[in-house]
Design an enzyme around this catalytic site. Structure first.
Site, PDB file in Angstrom:
ATOM      1  N   ASP A 175     -21.224 -10.292  -4.442  1.00  0.00           N
ATOM      2  CA  ASP A 175     -21.615  -9.830  -5.776  1.00  0.00           C
ATOM      3  C   ASP A 175     -21.585  -8.308  -5.803  1.00  0.00           C
ATOM      4  O   ASP A 175     -22.397  -7.646  -5.150  1.00  0.00           O
ATOM      5  CB  ASP A 175     -23.043 -10.308  -6.090  1.00  0.00           C
TER       6      ASP A 175
ATOM      7  N   TYR B 232     -21.686  -0.134  -9.053  1.00  0.00           N
ATOM      8  CA  TYR B 232     -22.078   0.074  -7.655  1.00  0.00           C
ATOM      9  C   TYR B 232     -21.104   1.029  -6.948  1.00  0.00           C
ATOM     10  O   TYR B 232     -21.358   1.458  -5.834  1.00  0.00           O
ATOM     11  CB  TYR B 232     -22.136  -1.250  -6.880  1.00  0.00           C
TER      12      TYR B 232
ATOM     13  N   LYS C 163     -18.986  -6.807 -12.332  1.00  0.00           N
ATOM     14  CA  LYS C 163     -19.684  -6.665 -13.619  1.00  0.00           C
ATOM     15  C   LYS C 163     -19.148  -5.486 -14.408  1.00  0.00           C
ATOM     16  O   LYS C 163     -18.780  -4.450 -13.828  1.00  0.00           O
ATOM     17  CB  LYS C 163     -21.200  -6.457 -13.380  1.00  0.00           C
TER      18      LYS C 163
ATOM     19  N   HIS D 175     -22.981  -6.493 -17.445  1.00  0.00           N
ATOM     20  CA  HIS D 175     -24.056  -6.091 -16.541  1.00  0.00           C
ATOM     21  C   HIS D 175     -25.420  -6.018 -17.241  1.00  0.00           C
ATOM     22  O   HIS D 175     -26.428  -6.466 -16.697  1.00  0.00           O
ATOM     23  CB  HIS D 175     -23.690  -4.733 -15.911  1.00  0.00           C
TER      24      HIS D 175
ATOM     25  N   ILE E 131     -28.168 -13.906  -3.994  1.00  0.00           N
ATOM     26  CA  ILE E 131     -27.250 -12.904  -3.461  1.00  0.00           C
ATOM     27  C   ILE E 131     -28.047 -11.818  -2.741  1.00  0.00           C
ATOM     28  O   ILE E 131     -28.028 -10.651  -3.145  1.00  0.00           O
ATOM     29  CB  ILE E 131     -26.393 -12.309  -4.609  1.00  0.00           C
TER      30      ILE E 131
ATOM     31  N   LYS F 198     -29.240  -8.842  -0.422  1.00  0.00           N
ATOM     32  CA  LYS F 198     -28.505  -7.679   0.094  1.00  0.00           C
ATOM     33  C   LYS F 198     -29.080  -7.261   1.439  1.00  0.00           C
ATOM     34  O   LYS F 198     -30.294  -7.156   1.613  1.00  0.00           O
ATOM     35  CB  LYS F 198     -28.612  -6.529  -0.901  1.00  0.00           C
ATOM     36  N   SER F 199     -28.198  -7.018   2.393  1.00  0.00           N
ATOM     37  CA  SER F 199     -28.576  -6.321   3.614  1.00  0.00           C
ATOM     38  C   SER F 199     -27.322  -5.647   4.156  1.00  0.00           C
ATOM     39  O   SER F 199     -26.214  -6.149   3.953  1.00  0.00           O
ATOM     40  CB  SER F 199     -29.144  -7.290   4.661  1.00  0.00           C
TER      41      SER F 199
ATOM     42  N   ARG G 138     -29.602  -9.143   9.960  1.00  0.00           N
ATOM     43  CA  ARG G 138     -30.290  -9.678   8.780  1.00  0.00           C
ATOM     44  C   ARG G 138     -29.341 -10.497   7.904  1.00  0.00           C
ATOM     45  O   ARG G 138     -29.756 -11.486   7.285  1.00  0.00           O
ATOM     46  CB  ARG G 138     -30.889  -8.539   7.961  1.00  0.00           C
TER      47      ARG G 138
HETATM   48  P1  NAD Z   1     -33.029  -7.976  -2.345  1.00  0.00           P
HETATM   49  O1  NAD Z   1     -34.135  -8.730  -2.965  1.00  0.00           O
HETATM   50  O2  NAD Z   1     -31.814  -8.699  -1.904  1.00  0.00           O
HETATM   51  O3  NAD Z   1     -33.660  -7.134  -1.164  1.00  0.00           O
HETATM   52  C1  NAD Z   1     -32.844  -6.311  -0.424  1.00  0.00           C
HETATM   53  C2  NAD Z   1     -33.661  -5.531   0.593  1.00  0.00           C
HETATM   54  O4  NAD Z   1     -34.435  -6.434   1.384  1.00  0.00           O
HETATM   55  C3  NAD Z   1     -32.689  -4.841   1.553  1.00  0.00           C
HETATM   56  O5  NAD Z   1     -32.520  -3.503   1.175  1.00  0.00           O
HETATM   57  C4  NAD Z   1     -33.342  -4.954   2.889  1.00  0.00           C
HETATM   58  O6  NAD Z   1     -34.054  -3.796   3.135  1.00  0.00           O
HETATM   59  C5  NAD Z   1     -34.312  -6.094   2.746  1.00  0.00           C
HETATM   60  N1  NAD Z   1     -33.867  -7.287   3.507  1.00  0.00           N
HETATM   61  C6  NAD Z   1     -32.773  -8.052   3.303  1.00  0.00           C
HETATM   62  N2  NAD Z   1     -32.752  -9.071   4.180  1.00  0.00           N
HETATM   63  C7  NAD Z   1     -33.845  -8.917   4.954  1.00  0.00           C
HETATM   64  C8  NAD Z   1     -34.367  -9.657   6.032  1.00  0.00           C
HETATM   65  N3  NAD Z   1     -33.774 -10.744   6.492  1.00  0.00           N
HETATM   66  N4  NAD Z   1     -35.535  -9.220   6.613  1.00  0.00           N
HETATM   67  C9  NAD Z   1     -36.156  -8.134   6.158  1.00  0.00           C
HETATM   68  N5  NAD Z   1     -35.712  -7.384   5.130  1.00  0.00           N
HETATM   69  C10 NAD Z   1     -34.564  -7.786   4.533  1.00  0.00           C
HETATM   70  O7  NAD Z   1     -32.681  -6.769  -3.357  1.00  0.00           O
HETATM   71  P2  NAD Z   1     -31.444  -6.180  -4.140  1.00  0.00           P
HETATM   72  O8  NAD Z   1     -30.464  -5.523  -3.284  1.00  0.00           O
HETATM   73  O9  NAD Z   1     -32.064  -5.388  -5.222  1.00  0.00           O
HETATM   74  O10 NAD Z   1     -30.769  -7.455  -4.834  1.00  0.00           O
HETATM   75  C11 NAD Z   1     -29.748  -8.230  -4.237  1.00  0.00           C
HETATM   76  C12 NAD Z   1     -28.493  -8.152  -5.040  1.00  0.00           C
HETATM   77  O11 NAD Z   1     -28.740  -8.538  -6.399  1.00  0.00           O
HETATM   78  C13 NAD Z   1     -27.916  -6.738  -5.175  1.00  0.00           C
HETATM   79  O12 NAD Z   1     -27.282  -6.299  -4.002  1.00  0.00           O
HETATM   80  C14 NAD Z   1     -26.978  -6.944  -6.330  1.00  0.00           C
HETATM   81  O13 NAD Z   1     -25.797  -7.590  -5.907  1.00  0.00           O
HETATM   82  C15 NAD Z   1     -27.806  -7.851  -7.228  1.00  0.00           C
HETATM   83  N6  NAD Z   1     -28.544  -7.092  -8.273  1.00  0.00           N
HETATM   84  C16 NAD Z   1     -28.108  -7.193  -9.555  1.00  0.00           C
HETATM   85  C17 NAD Z   1     -28.752  -6.503 -10.556  1.00  0.00           C
HETATM   86  C18 NAD Z   1     -28.268  -6.661 -11.968  1.00  0.00           C
HETATM   87  O14 NAD Z   1     -28.676  -5.879 -12.833  1.00  0.00           O
HETATM   88  N7  NAD Z   1     -27.413  -7.623 -12.241  1.00  0.00           N
HETATM   89  C19 NAD Z   1     -29.851  -5.677 -10.275  1.00  0.00           C
HETATM   90  C20 NAD Z   1     -30.289  -5.588  -8.955  1.00  0.00           C
HETATM   91  C21 NAD Z   1     -29.635  -6.314  -7.964  1.00  0.00           C
END
Ligand code: NAD
Length: 284
Positions: free
Chosen positions: A51, A56, A81, A114, A234, A236-237, A242
């Site tokens: 995603d 981005y 998006k 988006h 989806i 993110k890491s 992780r």
């Molecule tokens: P998330 O909830 O996926 O959290 C990500 C954070 O959690 C990472 O930076 C990392 O520090 C931590 N993490 C990940 N795996 C872990 C693990 N196993 N143990 C400990 N910590 C861990 O947050 P996100 O990145 O905001 O959201 C995920 C995805 O959602 C984004 O990358 C993007 O693709 C999407 N997104 C979309 C919108 C939108 O407006 N459509 C907005 C925000 C995010």
């Protein structure tokens, strides 16, 4: 090294005859210079859904990883998006071409608006352009992100075409039950953005207790909750360990007590991110 086999990810049927995997990698805030490496690490762990978004500024890195992977196009599921500043009919067509050039793809699996950015007054025109791109077979599925009920209703009233998916903030502390019920009635798949609540729930005592009970990590429990709730996640890491850990959400089940305990974490004021009715472009 032989290409590793893909994770066994369940798929959800979309309202257009296609299907979407329930689990993939999000790449928001991954710097462009790191993106190909991070996406390649995910492919190595068996992820096949990515995603990204024009905003981005890392679509090129996703494209580079796809090209280097040698994976079959049909095994991948790529989401990008349309950014607010590109909304409008012709500018959507142009923005889509720019994204596709960076991704190096000849068709996209899912294209999302988006944000509705209602003050711009252009999301219906953008949607009409996306309907055309889908009819031209350049996109398999079209959807939206951060749309409230009122925004969805306008699309339905003005075009009659229901989005396949709505990607919204959703995590244990903000469970979006009302919107999900509407999605279920309309046949819209719900995608959870920030499924881990950007890490805020990893040390929650209720989550930690469930994790101990199943000998899993808190992240795996939260992601498992999304999967069992019929959501698309989806996480993110950028850390390979992780990325691997998060895929462990696919291999166990939560029981009714676990699901009930997580249900109690929902908070009306738990929303992360801006109000979609107010958000247009940063600084605007
Ligand atoms: P998330 O909830 O996926 O959290 C990500 C954070 O959690 C990472 O930076 C990392 O520090 C931590 N993490 C990940 N795996 C872990 C693990 N196993 N143990 C400990 N910590 C861990 O947050 P996100 O990145 O905001 O959201 C995920 C995805 O959602 C984004 O990358 C993007 O693709 C999407 N997104 C979309 C919108 C939108 O407006 N459509 C907005 C925000 C995010």
């Amino acid at each position: 090294m032989p290409s590793p086999s893909q994770l066994a990810v369940p798929r959800l049927a979309l309202n257009d005859g296609h299907a979407i995997p329930q689990f993939g990698l999000g790449v928001w805030q991954v710097p462009l210079e790191d993106t190909a490496k991070v996406v390649s690490a995910a492919f190595d762990c068996g992820y096949r859904m990515i995603d990204t978004a024009a905003a981005y500024r890392n679509e090129q890195g996703v494209g580079d990883a796809i090209k280097a992977s040698g994976l079959k196009r049909d095994d991948l599921y790529i989401i990008t998006k349309l950014w607010n500043g590109e909304q409008g009919h012709d500018s959507t067509l142009k923005a889509f071409d720019a994204s596709m050039a960076k991704l190096g793809l000849d068709y996209l699996d899912l294209y999302l608006i988006h944000w509705p950015a209602p003050r711009l007054g252009k999301f219906v025109d953008s949607w009409k352009a996306m309907i055309k791109l889908q009819a031209d077979k350049r996109i398999r599925s079209i959807g939206v992100s951060n749309f409230y009920t009122s925004h969805l209703q306008r699309l339905l009233d003005e075009t009659g075409v229901t989005p396949a998916a709505n990607q919204v903030p959703l995590y244990p502390g903000y469970q979006q039950r009302e919107l999900r019920a509407l999605h279920a009635r309309l046949g819209i798949v719900t995608q959870s953005w920030s499924p881990l609540g950007q890490g805020r729930y990893l040390d929650n005592p209720a989550i930690a207790a469930i994790a101990r009970k199943h000998a899993k990590t808190p992240a795996q429990v939260i992601l498992r909750w999304h999967l069992e709730s019929g959501l698309v996640v989806i996480p993110k890491s950028v850390t390979p360990a992780r990325i691997q850990e998060n895929a462990g959400a696919l291999g166990f089940t939560l029981d009714a007590d676990d699901m009930a305990a997580i249900a109690t974490l929902d908070r009306a004021d738990g929303r992360l991110g801006p109000d979609p009715d107010a958000f247009t472009v940063p600084g605007a």
